[in-house]
Scaffold this active site. Structure first.
Site, PDB file in Angstrom:
ATOM      1  N   ARG A  91     -23.473 -92.398 -72.831  1.00  0.00           N
ATOM      2  CA  ARG A  91     -22.176 -92.669 -72.237  1.00  0.00           C
ATOM      3  C   ARG A  91     -21.084 -91.970 -73.055  1.00  0.00           C
ATOM      4  O   ARG A  91     -21.203 -91.869 -74.294  1.00  0.00           O
ATOM      5  CB  ARG A  91     -21.976 -94.184 -72.283  1.00  0.00           C
ATOM      6  CG  ARG A  91     -20.704 -94.708 -71.666  1.00  0.00           C
ATOM      7  CD  ARG A  91     -20.775 -94.688 -70.187  1.00  0.00           C
ATOM      8  NE  ARG A  91     -19.743 -95.524 -69.584  1.00  0.00           N
ATOM      9  CZ  ARG A  91     -19.353 -95.360 -68.330  1.00  0.00           C
ATOM     10  NH1 ARG A  91     -19.883 -94.430 -67.556  1.00  0.00           N
ATOM     11  NH2 ARG A  91     -18.432 -96.154 -67.806  1.00  0.00           N
ATOM     12  N   THR A 364     -20.894 -90.230 -58.841  1.00  0.00           N
ATOM     13  CA  THR A 364     -21.875 -90.341 -59.904  1.00  0.00           C
ATOM     14  C   THR A 364     -23.140 -89.828 -59.257  1.00  0.00           C
ATOM     15  O   THR A 364     -23.168 -89.608 -58.054  1.00  0.00           O
ATOM     16  CB  THR A 364     -22.000 -91.835 -60.292  1.00  0.00           C
ATOM     17  OG1 THR A 364     -20.765 -92.242 -60.835  1.00  0.00           O
ATOM     18  CG2 THR A 364     -23.108 -92.124 -61.273  1.00  0.00           C
ATOM     19  N   THR A 382     -22.712 -89.331 -64.685  1.00  0.00           N
ATOM     20  CA  THR A 382     -21.441 -89.347 -63.952  1.00  0.00           C
ATOM     21  C   THR A 382     -20.323 -88.582 -64.644  1.00  0.00           C
ATOM     22  O   THR A 382     -20.343 -88.413 -65.873  1.00  0.00           O
ATOM     23  CB  THR A 382     -20.985 -90.812 -63.750  1.00  0.00           C
ATOM     24  OG1 THR A 382     -19.854 -90.849 -62.896  1.00  0.00           O
ATOM     25  CG2 THR A 382     -20.640 -91.497 -65.069  1.00  0.00           C
ATOM     26  N   ASN A 384     -17.501 -89.890 -63.513  1.00  0.00           N
ATOM     27  CA  ASN A 384     -16.755 -91.027 -62.998  1.00  0.00           C
ATOM     28  C   ASN A 384     -16.262 -90.709 -61.590  1.00  0.00           C
ATOM     29  O   ASN A 384     -17.019 -90.797 -60.646  1.00  0.00           O
ATOM     30  CB  ASN A 384     -15.614 -91.465 -63.917  1.00  0.00           C
ATOM     31  CG  ASN A 384     -15.095 -92.830 -63.512  1.00  0.00           C
ATOM     32  OD1 ASN A 384     -15.825 -93.600 -62.905  1.00  0.00           O
ATOM     33  ND2 ASN A 384     -13.851 -93.133 -63.810  1.00  0.00           N
ATOM     34  N   SER A 435     -19.824 -99.706 -67.966  1.00  0.00           N
ATOM     35  CA  SER A 435     -20.339 -98.991 -66.796  1.00  0.00           C
ATOM     36  C   SER A 435     -21.061 -99.946 -65.858  1.00  0.00           C
ATOM     37  O   SER A 435     -21.471-101.034 -66.259  1.00  0.00           O
ATOM     38  CB  SER A 435     -21.328 -97.927 -67.289  1.00  0.00           C
ATOM     39  OG  SER A 435     -21.968 -97.305 -66.204  1.00  0.00           O
ATOM     40  N   GLY A 456     -22.027 -95.020 -56.932  1.00  0.00           N
ATOM     41  CA  GLY A 456     -21.326 -95.971 -56.066  1.00  0.00           C
ATOM     42  C   GLY A 456     -20.384 -96.892 -56.798  1.00  0.00           C
ATOM     43  O   GLY A 456     -19.995 -97.937 -56.266  1.00  0.00           O
TER      44      GLY A 456
HETATM   45  O1  DON Z   1     -20.082 -95.875 -65.058  1.00  0.00           O
HETATM   46  C1  DON Z   1     -19.681 -96.326 -64.010  1.00  0.00           C
HETATM   47  O2  DON Z   1     -19.954 -97.431 -63.603  1.00  0.00           O
HETATM   48  C2  DON Z   1     -18.803 -95.454 -63.115  1.00  0.00           C
HETATM   49  N1  DON Z   1     -18.189 -94.422 -63.892  1.00  0.00           N
HETATM   50  C3  DON Z   1     -19.639 -94.931 -62.009  1.00  0.00           C
HETATM   51  C4  DON Z   1     -18.877 -94.088 -61.041  1.00  0.00           C
HETATM   52  C5  DON Z   1     -19.574 -93.907 -59.760  1.00  0.00           C
HETATM   53  O3  DON Z   1     -20.619 -94.406 -59.516  1.00  0.00           O
HETATM   54  C6  DON Z   1     -18.895 -93.107 -58.752  1.00  0.00           C
HETATM   55  N2  DON Z   1     -19.800 -92.909 -57.609  1.00  0.00           N
HETATM   56  N3  DON Z   1     -19.794 -92.956 -56.504  1.00  0.00           N
END
Ligand code: DON
Length: 555
Positions: A91, A364, A382, A384, A435, A456
């Site tokens: 991360r 992501t 991701t 983000n 996250s 998502g």
């Molecule tokens: O780490 C996380 O939970 C977010 N940055 C995830 C972002 C994400 O899934 C966007 N997708 N559709």
């Protein structure tokens, strides 16, 4: 009974189909066929699932710029053929100069857009260090060989899909506004166009030749820092020097006959998935029926309670004490459901965190890999938001992440996913933002059963939750389970989000009669699940989400 009949039917079907098609030995399921093929080709030439992870990760950075990346971060969960398990946290971290009130004005109010667009939104990238660490510990083929398919894709170009053309054109004005000029993905695209990215090929060659030093030091690092600072950021060369990925114990729990292996904090994914599964375990979901308003009501009530806990308790375990054991304790979870009524929705105003909250985004990507030896890999990675911060580094042909928005800029203030957080997820130098990414591996009877995950934002956890239950409780095949209509509740806002047009009036009215507020028009991101299933006979099947361009490559 229904489940048994269905399973028998499936076994007969599979037995019949196995006469006509060659059984799958290994598979890679990702957001793009080119990336799945890059991984699959590594498997075919004798590489293991971890080698394929490296090839697929770098290929996604080329052909899936909305989320595939070398400038973001992710989580890796594995289960070896021998049953050993582990997880790597790569991360992003907050830059050394980051402060708790980074995104607040003088009055202490959140400045809109600061944590999502432009240089200040950028966290220290963890992706390259993470992928290289997986290779160092578990890979078997030379690194340069595994990066080569991505270099070839960047040099020779990839074909833009209809969905990609739409997405690039939709964001092009933003790209130009942030970067002050027309950059690669702002040029205007149509389906079938070929995108070549020579700067990215050069950066990948640098990584192939020098490893981490090829990314975290030298001209690649200098280009990232210069562009991030020029667009208002604080990322420095010192930040890039201090980044390190961390091996962490995976989060493990059981649900009926299943044993699940998922990501522990700084992801909320494993804990929330575990909490939700434990809260519904005492009920007969199969008997209630798939996506019936009874089963949806039960699952929504579990989701509501778990997201309330997420928002209060979760953050980077290197900075805050996460009461993980308590949050996963069976008695605690049964107690959380004490006020559950099968007849009536609980109001989120009446649900707080348990006695012992958090926020997120927009794009992501997840991929699942299984090799012919039985090694299983689940990776979610991701930038983000879609194309991260929109900050584009011309010299290396990529967007920088906007992962800083996953911190709670101010307690109680929703982030881009409508998630709220507490002190536990406040900003501090070198801290990892909370996250929802939930790369998960499932065992049944000590055998590999499923590899699953999705993008998502806040809906990642609920999409993984439903996909596992679709197969285990409702007897669906992997692809059918991925295709099935999905719904989502995250405590606040207090509504059930239904995938638009996929639920009938009877279901909607059934939920409303129990007191649920329903959202069908606003299509909150509901995931693109890429998964692999192994049944009792050892037959491998795949599920690639038709909501995207996702595709499986098998051999
Ligand atoms: O780490 C996380 O939970 C977010 N940055 C995830 C972002 C994400 O899934 C966007 N997708 N559709």
């Amino acid at each position: 009974m229904k489940k048994i009949i269905y399973s028998v039917f499936c076994v007969i079907l599979l037995a019949c189909s196995s006469n006509t098609s060659t059984p799958i030995k290994g598979a890679v399921v990702s957001a793009r066929i080119e990336a799945s093929e890059a991984g699959r080709d590594v498997l075919k030439k004798g590489g293991n699932a971890y080698d394929a992870m490296v090839a697929t990760s770098f290929a996604l950075a080329v052909v899936y710029p909305v989320a595939g990346n070398i400038t973001g971060g992710g989580f890796f969960v594995y289960r070896s053929a021998k049953g050993e398990t582990g997880s790597l946290d790569y991360r992003e971290m907050a830059p050394l100069k980051a402060t708790k009130d980074l995104f607040l004005d003088k009055e202490g109010n959140v400045i809109p857009g600061k944590s999502t667009v432009g240089g200040l939104a950028v966290g220290i990238p963890g992706a390259v260090a993470g992928v290289l660490e997986v290779h160092r510990k578990l890979g078997s083929l030379p690194l340069a060989e595994l990066i080569q398919p991505a270099i070839a894709l960047a040099e020779n170009g990839y074909v833009v899909s209809a969905k990609q053309a739409k997405s690039y054109n939709c964001y092009s004005k933003q790209f130009t506004a942030v970067n002050g000029k027309v950059t690669l993905y702002a040029k205007g695209y149509k389906e079938g166009d070929v995108v070549k990215n020579i700067p990215l090929a050069n950066a990948l060659k640098e990584i192939a030749a020098k490893g981490n030093a090829g990314f975290y030091q030298g001209w690649v690092a200098e280009a990232m820092v210069a562009k991030t600072q020029a667009t208002g950021g604080i990322l420095s060369l010192d930040d890039l020097k201090v980044y390190e990925p961390k091996w962490r114990d995976p989060l493990k729990f059981s649900y009926k006959e299943l044993d699940l292996i998922s990501m522990a904090p700084p992801s909320s994914g494993g804990i929330c998935l575990g909490q939700m599964m434990k809260m519904i375990e005492p009920y007969d979901l199969n008997q209630m029926g798939h996506n019936s308003f009874e089963s949806m009501h039960l699952m929504v009530e579990a989701e509501r309670r778990s997201y309330a806990d997420r928002s209060h308790f979760l953050g980077d375990p290197d900075f805050v004490d996460v009461p993980q054991d308590h949050l996963m304790n069976e008695e605690y979870l049964l107690d959380r459901m004490v006020n559950y009524s099968p007849e009536k929705a609980t109001s989120s105003a009446d649900v707080s965190h348990g006695n012992i909250i958090v926020v997120e985004s927009d794009e992501t990507t997840h991929f699942s890999i299984l090799d012919s030896m039985g090694n299983a890999v689940a990776v979610t990675t991701t930038l983000n938001g879609a194309y991260g911060s929109k900050v584009y580094v011309d010299e290396i042909g990529v967007f920088m992440n906007n992962e800083m928005d996953d911190f709670s800029s101010k307690p109680g203030e929703p982030n881009m996913f409508g998630l709220t957080g507490s002190e536990a997820n406040s900003i501090a130098p070198k801290k990892r933002m909370l996250s929802s990414m939930t790369p998960t591996i499932v065992e049944k009877d000590n055998q590999l059963y499923m590899i699953v995950g999705t993008p998502g934002g806040s809906s990642i956890i609920t999409s993984v939750f439903q996909t596992i239950l679709n197969v285990y409780e409702h007897g669906m095949e992997m692809q059918e389970a991925v295709n099935a209509a999905r719904f989502h509740h995250q405590w606040l806002p207090d509504n059930v989000v239904l995938e638009p047009t996929k639920f009938d009036t009877k279901t909607i009215e059934g939920l409303q009669a129990k007191g649920h507020s329903i959202e069908t028009k606003y299509s909150r991101i509901i995931g693109k699940v890429d998964a692999i299933h192994v049944n009792e006979l050892g037959t491998i099947t795949v599920g690639a989400d038709p909501r995207g361009d996702d595709a499986a490559a098998t051999h």
